[in-house]
Design a protein around this motif. Structure first.
Motif, PDB file in Angstrom:
ATOM      1  N   THR A 287       8.554  58.326 -54.550  1.00 35.04           N
ATOM      2  CA  THR A 287       7.866  59.087 -55.661  1.00 35.04           C
ATOM      3  C   THR A 287       6.891  59.819 -54.934  1.00 35.04           C
ATOM      4  O   THR A 287       6.340  59.373 -53.498  1.00 35.04           O
ATOM      5  CB  THR A 287       7.142  57.991 -56.621  1.00 35.04           C
ATOM      6  N   PRO A 288       6.482  60.861 -55.424  1.00 32.94           N
ATOM      7  CA  PRO A 288       5.217  61.470 -54.777  1.00 32.94           C
ATOM      8  C   PRO A 288       4.057  60.684 -54.350  1.00 32.94           C
ATOM      9  O   PRO A 288       3.415  60.930 -53.273  1.00 32.94           O
ATOM     10  CB  PRO A 288       4.805  62.881 -55.842  1.00 32.94           C
ATOM     11  N   GLU A 293       1.168  57.684 -50.118  1.00 35.72           N
ATOM     12  CA  GLU A 293       0.593  56.483 -49.484  1.00 35.72           C
ATOM     13  C   GLU A 293       1.214  56.174 -47.994  1.00 35.72           C
ATOM     14  O   GLU A 293       0.477  55.657 -47.343  1.00 35.72           O
ATOM     15  CB  GLU A 293       1.307  55.312 -50.730  1.00 35.72           C
ATOM     16  N   VAL A 294       2.410  56.447 -48.004  1.00 36.35           N
ATOM     17  CA  VAL A 294       3.199  56.424 -46.493  1.00 36.35           C
ATOM     18  C   VAL A 294       2.339  57.557 -45.532  1.00 36.35           C
ATOM     19  O   VAL A 294       2.318  56.924 -44.470  1.00 36.35           O
ATOM     20  CB  VAL A 294       4.383  56.466 -46.478  1.00 36.35           C
ATOM     21  N   PRO A 298       4.308  66.277 -47.106  1.00 35.16           N
ATOM     22  CA  PRO A 298       4.799  66.343 -48.424  1.00 35.16           C
ATOM     23  C   PRO A 298       6.147  67.095 -48.417  1.00 35.16           C
ATOM     24  O   PRO A 298       6.909  67.091 -49.606  1.00 35.16           O
ATOM     25  CB  PRO A 298       3.765  67.449 -48.863  1.00 35.16           C
ATOM     26  N   GLY A 299       6.631  68.015 -47.395  1.00 33.19           N
ATOM     27  CA  GLY A 299       7.847  68.547 -47.521  1.00 33.19           C
ATOM     28  C   GLY A 299       9.051  67.769 -46.950  1.00 33.19           C
ATOM     29  O   GLY A 299      10.178  68.079 -46.814  1.00 33.19           O
ATOM     30  N   TYR A 300       8.856  66.462 -46.331  1.00 32.74           N
ATOM     31  CA  TYR A 300       9.669  65.605 -46.074  1.00 32.74           C
ATOM     32  C   TYR A 300       9.869  64.230 -46.601  1.00 32.74           C
ATOM     33  O   TYR A 300      10.026  63.147 -45.797  1.00 32.74           O
ATOM     34  CB  TYR A 300       9.469  65.355 -44.326  1.00 32.74           C
ATOM     35  N   PHE A 301      10.104  64.185 -47.887  1.00 36.51           N
ATOM     36  CA  PHE A 301      10.323  62.763 -48.518  1.00 36.51           C
ATOM     37  C   PHE A 301      11.584  63.119 -49.601  1.00 36.51           C
ATOM     38  O   PHE A 301      11.698  62.046 -50.427  1.00 36.51           O
ATOM     39  CB  PHE A 301       9.164  62.171 -48.795  1.00 36.51           C
ATOM     40  N   GLY A 332      10.632  48.928 -45.843  1.00 37.24           N
ATOM     41  CA  GLY A 332       9.568  49.871 -45.745  1.00 37.24           C
ATOM     42  C   GLY A 332       9.767  51.133 -46.310  1.00 37.24           C
ATOM     43  O   GLY A 332      10.686  51.688 -45.625  1.00 37.24           O
ATOM     44  N   LEU A 333       9.107  51.658 -47.174  1.00 39.01           N
ATOM     45  CA  LEU A 333       9.329  52.856 -47.674  1.00 39.01           C
ATOM     46  C   LEU A 333       9.179  54.291 -46.485  1.00 39.01           C
ATOM     47  O   LEU A 333       9.893  54.945 -46.617  1.00 39.01           O
ATOM     48  CB  LEU A 333       8.077  53.465 -48.709  1.00 39.01           C
TER      49      LEU A 333
END
Length: 484
Positions: A287-288, A293-294, A298-301, A332-333
């Protein structure tokens, strides 16, 4: 053990119908000479009964190289591993912040090792980056070529000393331009003009010298109906290349393969092994809020990836024998973001009985690094029989050599026996199952024997079949070779 007696009824029926269909006798025997043969495809497999061809997953050995220098960073990628004598080198793109492909923010970096396990970053003094030459950069201010600079060690006989290393690099706008080097550190263009122009060139473009084909081969990405596919081209001199040919798949689905990482397997160079990055655009796991958190860009999940095993023996077909993931994303996310889990090019030996490959992980994150994975020599896949037993019979083959060496593993309860048959499936006296000595253990190389006799030289050059009767065992590879 019941499997150590006679062929099962279902196997005999299978052979019978194969004979009727002309699939067994009508085809020419496969000449394997004294080459090592791995069970990464069905090239040698004629019949399986209660045994199966399985994919073996590697062990995660932890981080090998942290991309923590100021000129490296979160968007390092397109790694290549080269073993030259006692020196291992890892080449990779350095890019701290996301930029357009081929920008001057990109550099090409190198790390070195004496064992493929512990790595250091040499201070080369070749290029000034951020006001200093105290760095591990081998190419800078050469846009767009650091975007996907992909080197190879040229093993072609009589290659000029100043061209022992070669590389291809470039984007769609420039095409692929050739580079050469004597030592793998100081590079120059072989010519300014591109040598390959028909391709996407927006990922890693993989050149190699093929001993079995006696020519250079390059595998690179193209788009077909919006899907990331692979094309192949060849050359005798690294300058003039053939018209690219789209690679097909002999089994397995057509999926997005972001990088192919195809190279000759160092213990059996007639088999090209690729640990390809399989890409699932739009298949979002985080999720965003989790992405924040990770700490991923922002453009790479919004996507996820893993590594899959592909192989080819030359020509325009890959074998996708195993559609399952070879490298699964870790716990792990951080392992489930875009462009992570991308394997590096090449597999190298890192122990007496083990080899390693490397994977670009935590992409787009401050913790970006290259991770090492380990697996036994030849151990990508195996023919496996359960505790209740199973059998494999090969297609007819011709060999040269004095003994049959096997890479295998059994349990304490398990074992393997080998029978050599003629091309029609009749046991050859002196090499029957009854005369076979059971192999028990876990070894990279042990010779099969029959009543203590290992010598198979009188059968060399004649069409034969090999029958393996197994219990709780894996067979990874075979080779007819001279006596050790």
């Amino acid at each position: 053990m019941k499997r150590f007696t006679k062929p099962g009824l279902s196997m005999l029926l299978g052979l019978y119908f194969a004979l009727l269909a002309g699939d067994v006798v009508a085809k020419e025997p496969i000449d394997i000479g004294s080459r090592r043969e791995l069970f990464v495809d069905r090239h040698l497999i004629g019949e399986l009964e209660d045994a199966q061809l399985v994919l073996n997953r590697p062990r995660d050995m932890g981080s090998a190289v942290e991309f923590d220098a100021p000129w490296e960073g979160a968007f390092c990628g397109y790694c290549t591993i080269i073993k030259d004598g006692d020196t291992y080198r890892a080449y990779y793109r350095g890019l701290p912040q996301a930029r357009r492909d081929g920008s001057n923010s990109e550099v090409t970096c190198v790390a070195e090792s004496t064992d493929g396990i512990a790595w250091t970053k040499p201070k080369l003094g070749l290029f000034e980056v951020e006001g200093s030459k105290d760095n591990n950069v081998i190419l800078a201010d050469h846009a767009p070529f650091s975007h996907n600079f992909c080197p190879m060690l040229d093993t072609r006989p009589d290659v000029p000393a100043d061209q022992r290393y070669k590389a291809l690099a470039g984007t769609r706008k420039t095409g692929l331009v050739p580079f050469v080097s004597a030592d793998g550190l100081s590079w120059k263009k072989l010519q300014d003009e591109p040598v390959i122009t028909a391709g996407a060139f927006d990922s890693q473009n993989v050149p190699m010298w093929s001993e079995s084909e006696n020519q250079y081969v390059c595998y690179f990405r193209v788009f077909v109906d919006g899907v990331r596919r692979i094309s192949r081209t060849t050359s005798k001199d690294f300058l003039t290349w053939t018209e690219p040919v789209l690679m097909g798949y002999d089994g397995g689905p057509i999926e997005h393969l972001y990088t192919n990482q195809t190279s000759p397997y160092f213990r059996a160079p007639h088999i090209y092994v690729g640990i390809a990055a399989r890409f699932f655009p739009g298949r979002r796991v985080l999720t965003p809020e989790q992405a924040k958190e990770v700490g991923v860009d922002p453009g790479y999940f919004n996507d996820c990836s893993d590594g899959v095993l592909i192989t080819t023996r030359g020509g325009d077909q890959y074998s996708r024998t195993f559609p399952e993931g070879f490298v699964r994303p870790g716990i792990g996310l951080e392992n489930w973001v875009s462009r992570t889990n991308y394997p590096a090019l090449n597999v190298v030996q890192t122990g007496d009985d083990t080899m390693s490959f490397y994977v670009n992980q935590n992409y787009g994150q401050p913790t970006a690094h290259m991770r090492r994975y380990e697996i036994r020599l030849d151990g990508f896949a195996s023919v496996r029989a359960p505790y209740t037993g199973g059998e494999m019979i090969t297609k007819p083959l011709i060999f040269s050599g004095n003994q049959l060496d096997l890479n295998f593993a059994t349990s304490a309860a398990g074992g393997i026996r080998v029978e050599i048959q003629d091309a029609d499936g009749k046991p050859i006296p002196g090499f029957t199952l009854k005369e076979s000595q059971e192999l028990i253990g876990n070894e990279i190389s042990r010779a099969a024997s029959w009543k203590g006799n290992k010598d198979v030289s009188k059968l060399a050059g004649k069409p034969v079949r090999l029958r393996f009767v197994m219990k709780d065992a894996d067979l990874y590879a075979l080779q007819f070779a001279g006596e050790k």
